[in-house]
Scaffold this motif. Structure first.
Motif, PDB file in Angstrom:
ATOM      1  N   HIS A  17       0.824  -1.212   0.000  1.00  0.00           N
ATOM      2  CA  HIS A  17       0.000   0.000   0.000  1.00  0.00           C
ATOM      3  C   HIS A  17       0.859   1.264   0.000  1.00  0.00           C
ATOM      4  O   HIS A  17       0.536   2.238  -0.674  1.00  0.00           O
ATOM      5  CB  HIS A  17      -0.954   0.004   1.195  1.00  0.00           C
ATOM      6  CG  HIS A  17      -2.120  -0.902   1.007  1.00  0.00           C
ATOM      7  ND1 HIS A  17      -3.127  -0.647   0.111  1.00  0.00           N
ATOM      8  CD2 HIS A  17      -2.434  -2.080   1.593  1.00  0.00           C
ATOM      9  CE1 HIS A  17      -4.010  -1.617   0.157  1.00  0.00           C
ATOM     10  NE2 HIS A  17      -3.610  -2.510   1.049  1.00  0.00           N
ATOM     11  N   ASN A  19       3.914   1.510  -1.277  1.00  0.00           N
ATOM     12  CA  ASN A  19       4.475   1.602  -2.630  1.00  0.00           C
ATOM     13  C   ASN A  19       3.421   2.023  -3.645  1.00  0.00           C
ATOM     14  O   ASN A  19       3.718   2.774  -4.579  1.00  0.00           O
ATOM     15  CB  ASN A  19       5.083   0.265  -3.054  1.00  0.00           C
ATOM     16  CG  ASN A  19       6.347  -0.063  -2.308  1.00  0.00           C
ATOM     17  OD1 ASN A  19       6.985   0.799  -1.724  1.00  0.00           O
ATOM     18  ND2 ASN A  19       6.694  -1.331  -2.290  1.00  0.00           N
ATOM     19  N   LEU A  20       2.190   1.536  -3.471  1.00  0.00           N
ATOM     20  CA  LEU A  20       1.114   1.903  -4.380  1.00  0.00           C
ATOM     21  C   LEU A  20       0.841   3.406  -4.317  1.00  0.00           C
ATOM     22  O   LEU A  20       0.619   4.043  -5.346  1.00  0.00           O
ATOM     23  CB  LEU A  20      -0.158   1.105  -4.063  1.00  0.00           C
ATOM     24  CG  LEU A  20      -1.358   1.347  -4.968  1.00  0.00           C
ATOM     25  CD1 LEU A  20      -1.032   1.032  -6.435  1.00  0.00           C
ATOM     26  CD2 LEU A  20      -2.551   0.518  -4.489  1.00  0.00           C
ATOM     27  N   PHE A  23       3.580   5.039  -6.253  1.00  0.00           N
ATOM     28  CA  PHE A  23       3.393   4.681  -7.658  1.00  0.00           C
ATOM     29  C   PHE A  23       2.303   5.538  -8.303  1.00  0.00           C
ATOM     30  O   PHE A  23       2.482   6.073  -9.396  1.00  0.00           O
ATOM     31  CB  PHE A  23       3.031   3.195  -7.751  1.00  0.00           C
ATOM     32  CG  PHE A  23       2.579   2.749  -9.119  1.00  0.00           C
ATOM     33  CD1 PHE A  23       3.497   2.450 -10.101  1.00  0.00           C
ATOM     34  CD2 PHE A  23       1.230   2.628  -9.404  1.00  0.00           C
ATOM     35  CE1 PHE A  23       3.080   2.031 -11.356  1.00  0.00           C
ATOM     36  CE2 PHE A  23       0.798   2.216 -10.654  1.00  0.00           C
ATOM     37  CZ  PHE A  23       1.727   1.914 -11.633  1.00  0.00           C
ATOM     38  N   ILE A  24       1.179   5.669  -7.626  1.00  0.00           N
ATOM     39  CA  ILE A  24       0.062   6.451  -8.182  1.00  0.00           C
ATOM     40  C   ILE A  24       0.467   7.901  -8.371  1.00  0.00           C
ATOM     41  O   ILE A  24       0.257   8.485  -9.437  1.00  0.00           O
ATOM     42  CB  ILE A  24      -1.195   6.321  -7.293  1.00  0.00           C
ATOM     43  CG1 ILE A  24      -1.757   4.905  -7.391  1.00  0.00           C
ATOM     44  CG2 ILE A  24      -2.248   7.351  -7.689  1.00  0.00           C
ATOM     45  CD1 ILE A  24      -2.855   4.605  -6.377  1.00  0.00           C
ATOM     46  N   SER A  27       3.046   8.197 -11.176  1.00  0.00           N
ATOM     47  CA  SER A  27       2.495   7.875 -12.489  1.00  0.00           C
ATOM     48  C   SER A  27       1.571   8.955 -13.016  1.00  0.00           C
ATOM     49  O   SER A  27       1.464   9.153 -14.223  1.00  0.00           O
ATOM     50  CB  SER A  27       1.742   6.539 -12.425  1.00  0.00           C
ATOM     51  OG  SER A  27       2.638   5.492 -12.112  1.00  0.00           O
ATOM     52  N   GLU A  47      -3.927   5.397   0.756  1.00  0.00           N
ATOM     53  CA  GLU A  47      -3.050   4.222   0.692  1.00  0.00           C
ATOM     54  C   GLU A  47      -1.998   4.268   1.791  1.00  0.00           C
ATOM     55  O   GLU A  47      -1.696   3.247   2.407  1.00  0.00           O
ATOM     56  CB  GLU A  47      -2.382   4.121  -0.685  1.00  0.00           C
ATOM     57  CG  GLU A  47      -3.321   3.817  -1.829  1.00  0.00           C
ATOM     58  CD  GLU A  47      -3.995   2.462  -1.750  1.00  0.00           C
ATOM     59  OE1 GLU A  47      -3.476   1.541  -1.084  1.00  0.00           O
ATOM     60  OE2 GLU A  47      -5.065   2.314  -2.370  1.00  0.00           O
ATOM     61  N   ASP A  81       3.320  -4.157 -10.593  1.00  0.00           N
ATOM     62  CA  ASP A  81       4.650  -3.798 -10.110  1.00  0.00           C
ATOM     63  C   ASP A  81       4.638  -2.306  -9.808  1.00  0.00           C
ATOM     64  O   ASP A  81       4.458  -1.482 -10.705  1.00  0.00           O
ATOM     65  CB  ASP A  81       5.696  -4.126 -11.180  1.00  0.00           C
ATOM     66  CG  ASP A  81       7.097  -3.757 -10.748  1.00  0.00           C
ATOM     67  OD1 ASP A  81       7.302  -3.405  -9.565  1.00  0.00           O
ATOM     68  OD2 ASP A  81       8.000  -3.827 -11.601  1.00  0.00           O
ATOM     69  N   THR A  82       4.818  -1.969  -8.543  1.00  0.00           N
ATOM     70  CA  THR A  82       4.784  -0.556  -8.157  1.00  0.00           C
ATOM     71  C   THR A  82       6.185   0.018  -7.989  1.00  0.00           C
ATOM     72  O   THR A  82       6.350   1.084  -7.427  1.00  0.00           O
ATOM     73  CB  THR A  82       3.987  -0.374  -6.853  1.00  0.00           C
ATOM     74  OG1 THR A  82       4.572  -1.195  -5.833  1.00  0.00           O
ATOM     75  CG2 THR A  82       2.530  -0.739  -7.047  1.00  0.00           C
ATOM     76  N   LYS A  85       7.140   3.917 -12.134  1.00  0.00           N
ATOM     77  CA  LYS A  85       5.885   4.548 -12.520  1.00  0.00           C
ATOM     78  C   LYS A  85       5.414   4.049 -13.881  1.00  0.00           C
ATOM     79  O   LYS A  85       6.206   3.578 -14.690  1.00  0.00           O
ATOM     80  CB  LYS A  85       6.017   6.067 -12.503  1.00  0.00           C
ATOM     81  CG  LYS A  85       6.930   6.644 -13.564  1.00  0.00           C
ATOM     82  CD  LYS A  85       6.994   8.146 -13.414  1.00  0.00           C
ATOM     83  CE  LYS A  85       7.896   8.729 -14.473  1.00  0.00           C
ATOM     84  NZ  LYS A  85       7.972  10.173 -14.387  1.00  0.00           N
ATOM     85  N   ASP A  86       4.128   4.166 -14.110  1.00  0.00           N
ATOM     86  CA  ASP A  86       3.510   3.728 -15.353  1.00  0.00           C
ATOM     87  C   ASP A  86       2.955   4.970 -16.046  1.00  0.00           C
ATOM     88  O   ASP A  86       1.962   5.545 -15.603  1.00  0.00           O
ATOM     89  CB  ASP A  86       2.397   2.726 -15.041  1.00  0.00           C
ATOM     90  CG  ASP A  86       1.793   2.106 -16.284  1.00  0.00           C
ATOM     91  OD1 ASP A  86       1.935   2.690 -17.376  1.00  0.00           O
ATOM     92  OD2 ASP A  86       1.169   1.042 -16.158  1.00  0.00           O
ATOM     93  N   TRP A  89      -0.808   5.894 -16.762  1.00  0.00           N
ATOM     94  CA  TRP A  89      -1.721   6.365 -15.719  1.00  0.00           C
ATOM     95  C   TRP A  89      -1.932   7.873 -15.799  1.00  0.00           C
ATOM     96  O   TRP A  89      -2.963   8.382 -15.379  1.00  0.00           O
ATOM     97  CB  TRP A  89      -1.208   5.974 -14.336  1.00  0.00           C
ATOM     98  CG  TRP A  89      -1.379   4.526 -13.997  1.00  0.00           C
ATOM     99  CD1 TRP A  89      -0.989   3.455 -14.752  1.00  0.00           C
ATOM    100  CD2 TRP A  89      -1.981   3.988 -12.834  1.00  0.00           C
ATOM    101  NE1 TRP A  89      -1.310   2.289 -14.113  1.00  0.00           N
ATOM    102  CE2 TRP A  89      -1.913   2.578 -12.930  1.00  0.00           C
ATOM    103  CE3 TRP A  89      -2.561   4.548 -11.709  1.00  0.00           C
ATOM    104  CZ2 TRP A  89      -2.416   1.738 -11.944  1.00  0.00           C
ATOM    105  CZ3 TRP A  89      -3.050   3.704 -10.723  1.00  0.00           C
ATOM    106  CH2 TRP A  89      -2.984   2.318 -10.855  1.00  0.00           C
TER     107      TRP A  89
END
Length: 152
Positions: A17, A19-20, A23-24, A27, A47, A81-82, A85-86, A89
């Motif tokens: 959580h 890391n999420l 990540f969010i 991203s 999170e 995978d956090t 970054k993606d 998003w």
């Protein structure tokens, strides 16, 4: 991290959580949509709070519950995978972002439900029920707040 005991599940879940959240935010940082940025910041705060709440289980739960063995964990539905970054998003709408987050939480709840079904007669059962309740409650709060943001 190798998951062998319920204590490992708690440690992993808390870290996931946290890391999420990072990540969010990373991203979505490049998005030009201010509403999306606000929502991502709000979700990231939730999170991080969820990570702290879950980490507290390591302190308050008995060694019997935390020491319960569980070797079957992330098998058929690996979580995202956090670690990096993606970029895609950043192009989500607020609804798409909430759908992704909802999907991740539903995977975690399915995991906790699965583990609960396998540990009904162990000291870990109460802890898993509480983890499941915390996940469900936080998801409802985030969804409700996301809907309110849409109303603005």
């Amino acid at each position: 991290m190798r998951i062998e005991t319920m204590g490992d599940v708690v440690t992993w879940s808390s870290g996931f959580h946290s890391n999420l959240a990072d990540f969010i935010e990373a991203s979505v940082a490049q998005s030009k949509d201010e509403r999306l940025k606000m929502l991502s910041s709000y979700i990231a705060d939730h999170e991080r709070q969820l990570a702290k709440t879950i980490a507290a289980f390591e302190v308050v739960e008995s060694d019997n519950a935390l020491g319960t063995w569980c070797t079957e964990f992330l098998n058929k539905q690996p979580l995202p995978d956090t670690a990096i970054k993606d970029e895609r998003w950043a192009h989500f709408s607020a609804n798409e972002l909430m759908d992704e987050v909802r999907g991740i939480h539903q995977q975690l709840m399915a995991l906790f439900s699965h583990l609960l079904s396998r540990s009904a007669a162990t000291p870990a059962a109460d802890m898993l029920e509480q983890l499941l309740d915390v996940e469900e409650h936080q998801l409802m709060l985030m969804a409700h707040s996301a809907n309110r943001l849409e109303d603005l």
